[in-house]
Design a protein around this motif. Structure first.
Motif, PDB file in Angstrom:
ATOM      1  N   UNK A 123     -55.462 -67.706 -65.832  1.00 52.36           N
ATOM      2  CA  UNK A 123     -55.038 -67.430 -67.204  1.00 52.36           C
ATOM      3  C   UNK A 123     -56.226 -66.764 -67.879  1.00 52.36           C
ATOM      4  N   UNK A 124     -56.025 -65.529 -68.335  1.00 53.93           N
ATOM      5  CA  UNK A 124     -57.163 -64.721 -68.790  1.00 53.93           C
ATOM      6  C   UNK A 124     -56.915 -64.203 -70.199  1.00 53.93           C
ATOM      7  N   UNK A 125     -57.893 -64.422 -71.081  1.00 57.52           N
ATOM      8  CA  UNK A 125     -57.860 -63.829 -72.420  1.00 57.52           C
ATOM      9  C   UNK A 125     -58.447 -62.429 -72.313  1.00 57.52           C
ATOM     10  N   UNK A 126     -57.720 -61.430 -72.814  1.00 58.24           N
ATOM     11  CA  UNK A 126     -58.239 -60.061 -72.772  1.00 58.24           C
ATOM     12  C   UNK A 126     -58.247 -59.490 -74.183  1.00 58.24           C
ATOM     13  N   UNK A 127     -59.054 -58.472 -74.400  1.00 55.46           N
ATOM     14  CA  UNK A 127     -59.041 -57.825 -75.708  1.00 55.46           C
ATOM     15  C   UNK A 127     -59.753 -56.500 -75.676  1.00 55.46           C
ATOM     16  N   UNK A 128     -59.378 -55.641 -76.621  1.00 56.99           N
ATOM     17  CA  UNK A 128     -60.149 -54.408 -76.851  1.00 56.99           C
ATOM     18  C   UNK A 128     -60.221 -54.147 -78.345  1.00 56.99           C
ATOM     19  N   UNK A 129     -61.192 -53.344 -78.741  1.00 53.57           N
ATOM     20  CA  UNK A 129     -61.417 -53.045 -80.157  1.00 53.57           C
ATOM     21  C   UNK A 129     -61.180 -51.556 -80.377  1.00 53.57           C
ATOM     22  N   UNK A 137     -59.268 -55.635 -83.539  1.00 52.97           N
ATOM     23  CA  UNK A 137     -59.271 -56.349 -82.256  1.00 52.97           C
ATOM     24  C   UNK A 137     -57.836 -56.579 -81.809  1.00 52.97           C
ATOM     25  N   UNK A 138     -57.525 -56.088 -80.602  1.00 55.71           N
ATOM     26  CA  UNK A 138     -56.192 -56.286 -80.028  1.00 55.71           C
ATOM     27  C   UNK A 138     -56.376 -57.202 -78.834  1.00 55.71           C
ATOM     28  N   UNK A 139     -55.750 -58.369 -78.891  1.00 56.56           N
ATOM     29  CA  UNK A 139     -56.079 -59.388 -77.898  1.00 56.56           C
ATOM     30  C   UNK A 139     -54.822 -60.149 -77.462  1.00 56.56           C
ATOM     31  N   UNK A 157     -62.927 -56.608 -73.017  1.00 62.34           N
ATOM     32  CA  UNK A 157     -63.536 -57.773 -72.355  1.00 62.34           C
ATOM     33  C   UNK A 157     -62.433 -58.653 -71.793  1.00 62.34           C
ATOM     34  N   UNK A 158     -62.815 -59.596 -70.919  1.00 64.59           N
ATOM     35  CA  UNK A 158     -61.870 -60.586 -70.391  1.00 64.59           C
ATOM     36  C   UNK A 158     -62.580 -61.934 -70.291  1.00 64.59           C
ATOM     37  N   UNK A 159     -61.810 -63.005 -70.427  1.00 64.70           N
ATOM     38  CA  UNK A 159     -62.371 -64.353 -70.272  1.00 64.70           C
ATOM     39  C   UNK A 159     -61.386 -65.246 -69.536  1.00 64.70           C
ATOM     40  N   UNK A 160     -61.876 -65.943 -68.549  1.00 65.17           N
ATOM     41  CA  UNK A 160     -61.056 -66.922 -67.823  1.00 65.17           C
ATOM     42  C   UNK A 160     -60.914 -68.172 -68.686  1.00 65.17           C
ATOM     43  N   UNK A 161     -59.687 -68.500 -69.065  1.00 65.95           N
ATOM     44  CA  UNK A 161     -59.467 -69.665 -69.933  1.00 65.95           C
ATOM     45  C   UNK A 161     -59.281 -70.943 -69.128  1.00 65.95           C
ATOM     46  N   UNK A 162     -59.162 -70.804 -67.816  1.00 66.70           N
ATOM     47  CA  UNK A 162     -58.822 -71.960 -66.994  1.00 66.70           C
ATOM     48  C   UNK A 162     -60.033 -72.679 -66.422  1.00 66.70           C
ATOM     49  N   UNK A 163     -59.750 -73.813 -65.764  1.00 68.70           N
ATOM     50  CA  UNK A 163     -60.816 -74.586 -65.122  1.00 68.70           C
ATOM     51  C   UNK A 163     -60.878 -74.295 -63.625  1.00 68.70           C
ATOM     52  N   UNK A 164     -60.088 -73.292 -63.196  1.00 69.78           N
ATOM     53  CA  UNK A 164     -60.125 -72.842 -61.800  1.00 69.78           C
ATOM     54  C   UNK A 164     -60.642 -71.400 -61.792  1.00 69.78           C
ATOM     55  N   UNK A 165     -60.895 -70.876 -60.594  1.00 72.59           N
ATOM     56  CA  UNK A 165     -61.250 -69.466 -60.486  1.00 72.59           C
ATOM     57  C   UNK A 165     -60.049 -68.602 -60.879  1.00 72.59           C
ATOM     58  N   UNK A 166     -60.298 -67.446 -61.455  1.00 73.20           N
ATOM     59  CA  UNK A 166     -59.222 -66.513 -61.801  1.00 73.20           C
ATOM     60  C   UNK A 166     -59.507 -65.173 -61.124  1.00 73.20           C
TER      61      UNK A 166
END
Ligand SMILES: *[C@@H]1O[C@H](CO)[C@@H](O)[C@H](O)[C@H]1NC(C)=O
Ligand SMILES: *[C@@H]1O[C@H](CO)[C@@H](O)[C@H](O)[C@H]1NC(C)=O
Length: 216
Positions: A123-129, A137-139, A157-166
């Motif tokens: 589960x990945x949070x993504x965004x660009x400006x 910011x579009x996210x 950018x991207x961020x892994x929101x989970x507690x496992x590898x993404x």
């Protein structure tokens, strides 16, 4: 009459933006990159077509996880013209992005490519400006199977929101998209950008600039 002129101008503009939106079109079946050639051109010189092998169009190993034990907790495995010589002149490449739990792919831009990304695992949070007119910011939070596009040149950018590898897989509209990681480029340039310039640009004390520069 006026509207015809307008329509014509619009078409002309639309055609121009298409023409400049990606790497130039190939003028032959293929132009496998000859990385040993001393000739410098925009792109890479073609290897003699008679010497081209199937291996020139092949990259192996995208099933392998990149090592995410670093400061940001992510790793990009690029498959661009440097890794896959057959991509030369085709205006396309791809990448695998691995994320440690809570890892980020820090804000960066690709000067030559739009990027389309899909989440394979996690589960990945993504965004660009958007650019300076608004800096909006579009996210979005992406689940497995979701596809998101990062417009050419914009900071994202991207961020892994989970507690496992993404894991994410991205396609890019250039054989050599290039990457500018904002923090590293601005605070880790060689030689350094003068501290007074960065202090004024970021509206912080010069010691803050010194502190950030020392991390890069
Ligand atoms: C990414 O992973 C590869 C393969 O494990 C490794 O060689 C490389 O150093 C890693 N890059 C970063 C920036 O951690
Ligand atoms: C991953 O990178 C870290 C830091 O460079 C290193 O200590 C570690 O051995 C690497 N792990 C693997 C599996 O290569």
């Amino acid at each position: 009459m006026m509207s015809r002129v307008l329509i014509f101008s619009f078409l002309l503009l639309a055609t121009c933006s298409i023409a400049f939106a990606s790497d130039p079109s190939p003028l032959q079946d293929f132009c496998v990159a000859d990385s040993k050639s001393p000739v410098l051109v925009n792109g890479v010189v073609c290897k003699d077509a008679k010497l081209v092998q199937a291996e020139d169009f092949l990259f192996r190993g995208l099933h392998l996880m990149g090592n995410t034990s670093n400061d940001v907790g992510s790793n990009v495995t690029a498959v661009a013209v440097a890794e896959l010589p057959g991509l030369n002149t085709f205006g396309i490449s791809m990448a695998r992005i691995d994320f440690a739990p809570m890892g980020i792919n820090p804000p960066h831009t690709h000067p030559r490519a739009t990027e389309i990304l899909t989440v394979i695992e996690g589960r990945i949070l993504v965004g660009f400006v958007t650019s300076n007119l608004e800096n909006r910011l579009i996210t979005k939070v992406l689940e497995k199977g979701d596809v998101f596009v990062f417009p050419k040149g914009l900071i994202h950018f991207q961020k892994n929101l989970g507690h496992e590898y993404a894991i994410a897989i991205a396609g890019l509209s250039s054989q050599n998209p290039g990457v500018i990681t904002i923090a590293k480029a601005v605070f880790g340039s060689n030689p350094d950008i003068a501290r007074d310039i960065l202090a004024k640009a970021f509206q912080v004390d010069i010691n803050v600039v010194y502190q950030i520069q020392s991390k890069f």
